[in-house]
Write an enzyme that holds these catalytic residues in place. Structure first.
Site, mmCIF file in Angstrom:
data_model
loop_
_atom_site.group_PDB
_atom_site.id
_atom_site.type_symbol
_atom_site.label_atom_id
_atom_site.label_comp_id
_atom_site.label_asym_id
_atom_site.label_seq_id
_atom_site.Cartn_x
_atom_site.Cartn_y
_atom_site.Cartn_z
ATOM 1 C CE1 TYR A 101 -3.674 2.613 1.047
ATOM 2 C CE2 TYR A 101 -1.795 3.613 2.166
ATOM 3 C CZ TYR A 101 -3.080 3.703 1.668
ATOM 4 O OH TYR A 101 -3.769 4.876 1.775
ATOM 5 C CD GLU A 189 -5.954 4.586 -0.756
ATOM 6 O OE1 GLU A 189 -6.094 5.071 0.379
ATOM 7 O OE2 GLU A 189 -6.848 3.963 -1.346
#
Ligand code: GDP
Ligand code: MN
Length: 381
Positions: A101, A189
């Site tokens: 991530y 993101e």
């Protein structure tokens, strides 16, 4: 403003981030044609402004063009978190070795852009934060210098023990920071940031939120807005020039001025109620704004009572009263309304309202208490 994955990927690409190619389809036939043009196994991905599409069945592999057509017909029209899927992204499937991530958000507490990276990617980062916070590295960026090379590399090594992959990730993080600042984003993101069995590092998903206040000076980003993917009430409010945010409560609030709107919401909560929305009809008002505000609020089935709280200054309370009369004439109310108004042309406003069977109050506390009581059926304190 939320943008779609395919739009965020395009921005990422322009900043050099390695992203697989892809094309958008609105019909199963389109998806089939695109899959054929790639000539490989593809992933068909729902384009909606919601995370967790994978879990909801909105991300599917398709081995052949015929499969792509079949899964696209399942995904198109599907509901994900209340949003209808109208487009899918068709993209060549990557082989995945690991999922990490990488994200960056504007953090109000530190007043900085803060990176968050975790080798435990693919799943909800909130879950990682709650269960294994040691697997997340947070790094605030000093806006004077931007993301420095050693900082990027530190995050790279937090993600990958392999030097080459750590370097590749560091480069991607610097590109992500550039994409984030160049777009006036409040969030950018990559989840998952994957490694392939061959050792490449790739962004397989992309999410960006653009700060609404940046849109006036970035028309090319404003053009990315997809009205069909947003809550109808928020679209209607934006078109009517109202500042509106939908909330989960049942007291519909119509207020002039953001400060008074906040104070009104606080008071609704103080008296045991829950606001259904934030709505600011603005400083200078006109009857049409009130008509639009009432239309938007009454369209929400959760609203059990409506509270007007108007402090007349530049806003003329008689304009507001006329708006209420006009709106309810064409569209009679099915829920009770409490009107508090005071200030400019108050006497005229009260007269207009009374002539049309409404009563008006001047005390804010009393009005809020009354609206809360009506919304909760008298159950609130
Ligand atoms: P989200 O669930 O809305 O975040 O959608 P993602 O784009 O993150 O996809 C969800 C999951 O689908 C990913 O975490 C991957 O496990 C899987 N996935 C997405 N793209 C690919 C791909 O190209 N190849 C493979 N094998 N899996 C993928
Ligand atoms: Mn994802």
């Amino acid at each position: 403003m939320n943008i779609h994955e395919y739009q965020a990927k395009e921005i990422f690409r322009r900043h050099g981030i390695p992203v697989p190619p892809g094309e958008v389809a609105t019909t199963p036939e389109d998806a089939e044609r695109i899959a054929r043009s790639f000539g490989t196994t593809v992933v068909v991905k729902a384009q909606v402004h919601a995370g967790g599409r994978g879990k909801a069945g909105g991300v599917k592999l398709a081995k052949t063009p015929a499969d792509a057509k079949a899964v696209a017909s399942q995904i198109l029209g599907m509901q994900i978190k209340g949003l209808t899927v109208q487009r899918v992204l068709v993209t060549p499937a990557a082989d995945i070795a690991t999922e990490a991530y990488a994200g960056i958000i504007v953090d109000r507490a530190s007043k900085r852009a803060v990176f968050m990276v975790s080798p435990a990617g693919g799943i909800d980062i909130e879950e990682v934060a709650a269960k294994t916070p040691e697997k997340i590295l947070r790094l605030p960026v000093d806006p004077r210098y931007g993301l420095l090379g050693f900082e990027a590399l530190r995050m790279g090594f937090f993600l990958y023990p392999d030097v080459k992959q750590a370097r590749a990730a560091a480069k991607i993080l610097q590109q992500l920071y550039a994409a984030f600042t160049a777009s006036g984003a409040s969030l950018a993101e990559i989840n998952p940031l994957v490694t392939t069995p061959a050792g490449e590092v790739l962004a397989l998903d992309a999410k960006m939120v653009i700060d609404d206040n940046e849109l006036d000076r970035r028309p090319e980003l404003a053009a990315l807005r997809d009205d069909s993917a947003e809550a109808p009430s928020e679209v209607a409010a934006r078109k009517a020039n109202l500042t509106f945010i939908k909330l989960d409560g049942n007291v519909g609030c119509v207020v002039n001025g953001a400060g008074l709107a906040m104070a009104t919401m606080d008071l609704v909560k103080y008296y045991g109620g829950e606001p259904a929305n934030f709505l600011d009809i603005g400083g200078s008002s006109n009857p049409e704004k009130v008509v639009n505000a009432l239309r938007i609020i009454t369209a929400d089935p959760n609203v059990k009572a409506i509270l007007f709280n108007i402090f007349g200054g530049i806003t003329r309370t008689d304009d507001v009263a006329n708006g209420i009369v006009t709106a309810t004439r064409s569209n009679p109310l099915t829920v009770p309304i409490v009107i508090r108004l005071t200030g400019t042309n108050e006497e005229i406003a009260v007269k207009i309202l009374q002539e049309h069977g409404f009563s008006a109050m001047t005390d804010m506390d009393e009005a809020v208490q009354r609206a809360v009581a009506l919304a909760t059926g008298g159950k609130a304190a």
